[in-house]
Write a protein that holds these residues in place. Structure first.
Motif, PDB file in Angstrom:
ATOM      1  N   UNK A  45      -0.464  -1.960   2.496  1.00 10.05           N
ATOM      2  CA  UNK A  45      -0.816  -3.244   1.894  1.00 10.05           C
ATOM      3  C   UNK A  45      -0.680  -3.079   0.387  1.00 10.05           C
ATOM      4  N   UNK A  46       0.283  -3.758  -0.186  1.00 14.67           N
ATOM      5  CA  UNK A  46       0.545  -3.653  -1.620  1.00 14.67           C
ATOM      6  C   UNK A  46      -0.213  -4.760  -2.349  1.00 14.67           C
ATOM      7  N   UNK A  47      -1.439  -4.461  -2.710  1.00 19.73           N
ATOM      8  CA  UNK A  47      -2.297  -5.440  -3.371  1.00 19.73           C
ATOM      9  C   UNK A  47      -3.214  -4.735  -4.348  1.00 19.73           C
ATOM     10  N   UNK A  48      -3.579  -5.441  -5.414  1.00 21.68           N
ATOM     11  CA  UNK A  48      -4.653  -4.999  -6.286  1.00 21.68           C
ATOM     12  C   UNK A  48      -5.963  -5.099  -5.516  1.00 21.68           C
ATOM     13  N   UNK A  49      -6.842  -4.127  -5.712  1.00 23.13           N
ATOM     14  CA  UNK A  49      -8.083  -4.083  -4.936  1.00 23.13           C
ATOM     15  C   UNK A  49      -8.957  -5.309  -5.174  1.00 23.13           C
ATOM     16  N   UNK A  50      -8.742  -5.998  -6.292  1.00 19.86           N
ATOM     17  CA  UNK A  50      -9.532  -7.199  -6.571  1.00 19.86           C
ATOM     18  C   UNK A  50      -9.075  -8.410  -5.749  1.00 19.86           C
ATOM     19  N   UNK A  51      -7.940  -8.277  -5.070  1.00 16.34           N
ATOM     20  CA  UNK A  51      -7.451  -9.350  -4.184  1.00 16.34           C
ATOM     21  C   UNK A  51      -8.015  -9.142  -2.776  1.00 16.34           C
ATOM     22  N   UNK A  52      -9.345  -9.051  -2.687  1.00  9.58           N
ATOM     23  CA  UNK A  52      -9.937  -8.631  -1.417  1.00  9.58           C
ATOM     24  C   UNK A  52      -9.769  -9.657  -0.308  1.00  9.58           C
ATOM     25  N   UNK A  53      -9.686 -10.935  -0.634  1.00  5.70           N
ATOM     26  CA  UNK A  53      -9.462 -11.934   0.422  1.00  5.70           C
ATOM     27  C   UNK A  53      -8.079 -11.754   1.049  1.00  5.70           C
ATOM     28  N   UNK A  54      -7.072 -11.525   0.204  1.00  2.00           N
ATOM     29  CA  UNK A  54      -5.720 -11.292   0.716  1.00  2.00           C
ATOM     30  C   UNK A  54      -5.649  -9.983   1.490  1.00  2.00           C
ATOM     31  N   UNK A  55      -6.371  -8.965   1.024  1.00  3.30           N
ATOM     32  CA  UNK A  55      -6.401  -7.680   1.725  1.00  3.30           C
ATOM     33  C   UNK A  55      -6.991  -7.845   3.118  1.00  3.30           C
ATOM     34  N   UNK A  56      -8.078  -8.581   3.216  1.00  2.00           N
ATOM     35  CA  UNK A  56      -8.715  -8.788   4.525  1.00  2.00           C
ATOM     36  C   UNK A  56      -7.761  -9.477   5.494  1.00  2.00           C
ATOM     37  N   UNK A  57      -7.030 -10.443   5.009  1.00  5.00           N
ATOM     38  CA  UNK A  57      -6.072 -11.142   5.875  1.00  5.00           C
ATOM     39  C   UNK A  57      -5.007 -10.187   6.396  1.00  5.00           C
ATOM     40  N   UNK A  58      -4.509  -9.305   5.532  1.00  8.99           N
ATOM     41  CA  UNK A  58      -3.462  -8.380   5.961  1.00  8.99           C
ATOM     42  C   UNK A  58      -4.017  -7.323   6.920  1.00  8.99           C
ATOM     43  N   UNK A  59      -5.233  -6.872   6.682  1.00  8.34           N
ATOM     44  CA  UNK A  59      -5.837  -5.910   7.609  1.00  8.34           C
ATOM     45  C   UNK A  59      -6.012  -6.542   8.979  1.00  8.34           C
ATOM     46  N   UNK A  60      -6.441  -7.796   8.992  1.00  5.47           N
ATOM     47  CA  UNK A  60      -6.602  -8.496  10.277  1.00  5.47           C
ATOM     48  C   UNK A  60      -5.278  -8.560  11.030  1.00  5.47           C
ATOM     49  N   UNK A  61      -4.214  -8.846  10.314  1.00  9.14           N
ATOM     50  CA  UNK A  61      -2.898  -8.942  10.945  1.00  9.14           C
ATOM     51  C   UNK A  61      -2.446  -7.587  11.483  1.00  9.14           C
ATOM     52  N   UNK A  62      -2.722  -6.540  10.739  1.00  8.55           N
ATOM     53  CA  UNK A  62      -2.302  -5.202  11.152  1.00  8.55           C
ATOM     54  C   UNK A  62      -3.104  -4.702  12.343  1.00  8.55           C
ATOM     55  N   UNK A  63      -4.410  -4.857  12.296  1.00  4.74           N
ATOM     56  CA  UNK A  63      -5.247  -4.218  13.311  1.00  4.74           C
ATOM     57  C   UNK A  63      -5.214  -4.926  14.651  1.00  4.74           C
TER      58      UNK A  63
ATOM     59  N   UNK B 251      -1.420  -0.507  -5.246  1.00  5.79           N
ATOM     60  CA  UNK B 251      -0.605  -1.480  -5.986  1.00  5.79           C
ATOM     61  C   UNK B 251       0.856  -1.080  -6.111  1.00  5.79           C
ATOM     62  N   UNK B 252       1.159   0.195  -5.957  1.00 10.27           N
ATOM     63  CA  UNK B 252       2.506   0.689  -6.216  1.00 10.27           C
ATOM     64  C   UNK B 252       3.296   0.763  -4.913  1.00 10.27           C
ATOM     65  N   UNK B 253       4.281  -0.107  -4.783  1.00  4.17           N
ATOM     66  CA  UNK B 253       5.044  -0.206  -3.538  1.00  4.17           C
ATOM     67  C   UNK B 253       5.829   1.076  -3.255  1.00  4.17           C
ATOM     68  N   UNK B 254       6.383   1.675  -4.283  1.00  2.00           N
ATOM     69  CA  UNK B 254       7.159   2.901  -4.102  1.00  2.00           C
ATOM     70  C   UNK B 254       6.273   4.030  -3.588  1.00  2.00           C
TER      71      UNK B 254
END
Length: 255
Positions: free
Chosen positions: A64-82, A42-45
């Motif tokens: 990926x700067x996200x709260x772990x409870x935002x798992x749908x958003x996390x999955x989208x960003x992982x897909x974009x990265x990988x 969660x901490x960008x710095x």
């Protein structure tokens, strides 16, 4: 060849809660072992600093700067990265604790701890498992706790979620073994992290911990990361469904 390969060269690892404590230690150990790392926190710095540290070790780092409870958003960003890369390693490390006695636990505390420690770990494992199934290989590692195995004095909801991670580990290992996906857990005892910082400043409390720890000391973070490298590497290929307690022998006694 009697010494198995502990290297992680060309692997892609995802570590939740990857900027502090156990998650940070694991992410850096993976980078030292040759893996590229996706860091979720969660901490960008702190993410920026970790990215620089990983890259100084010669590996790629993504944040990926996200709260772990935002798992749908996390999955989208992982897909974009990988992109087309496999997810070789997924570590469910992010977690929290509120040390309330059972009679004082509020519904809000319950929901927050369960969602962070258990619900998010399941749905992110579900995503990782789907990706790994396509590539017919992968390692999922859940950071549980000795509190998932034996009773603790406070933090009943935390202990329940960590116990659930141990059982989830077994079930996922059974379901996904046919796809050569290994699912294991690590159960730490006391290590210097943000969750234990205040407790470890209390000399009486520390003494009570040491009395239940045969090795008579607090653990070092690299002693957890070594176990995580083992489980993620080819050296751990024939282990699945297991919880490796890195606890100085604490679970011999209970607490």
């Amino acid at each position: 060849m009697y010494l198995p390969d502990f290297r992680l060269d060309h692997k892609l690892a995802v570590v939740t809660g990857g900027t502090k404590g156990i998650g940070k230690a694991i992410a850096l150990a993976y980078a030292e072992s040759g893996a590229d790392v996706i860091l979720i926190a969660r901490n960008e710095k702190q993410l920026k600093k970790m990215k620089e540290t990983v890259e100084s070790l010669g590996q790629q780092a993504y944040t990926i700067c996200k709260d772990i409870q935002q798992y749908d958003a996390i999955k989208e960003e992982v897909e974009e990265i990988r992109g087309d890369r496999a997810i070789d390693i997924w570590v469910n490390n992010a977690g929290m604790n509120i040390r309330s006695e059972a009679e004082n636990v509020s519904e809000e505390e319950w929901d927050q701890i369960v969602s962070t420690n258990m619900k998010s770990a399941f749905f992110l494992s579900q995503y990782a498992g789907r990706v790994m199934k396509q590539h017919r290989q992968g390692k999922i590692i859940n950071i549980s706790s000795v509190g998932g195995h034996t009773a603790l004095r406070t933090g009943v909801v935390y202990a329940m979620t960590k116990s659930a991670l141990i059982q989830m580990t077994k079930n996922l290992a059974l379901e996904w073994g046919k796809y050569q996906i290994n699912v294991n857990a690590i159960g730490p005892w006391y290590f210097p992290t943000s969750l234990t910082e205040q407790l470890l400043q209390d000399e009486d409390y520390v003494q009570s911990i040491l009395e239940r720890t045969p090795l008579n000391r607090i653990g070092k973070l690299e002693e957890v990361s070594g176990a995580a490298v083992f489980l993620a590497s080819d050296a751990g290929n024939y282990m699945t469904g297991q919880t490796l307690f890195v606890d100085g022998g604490m679970t011999i006694y209970g607490f």
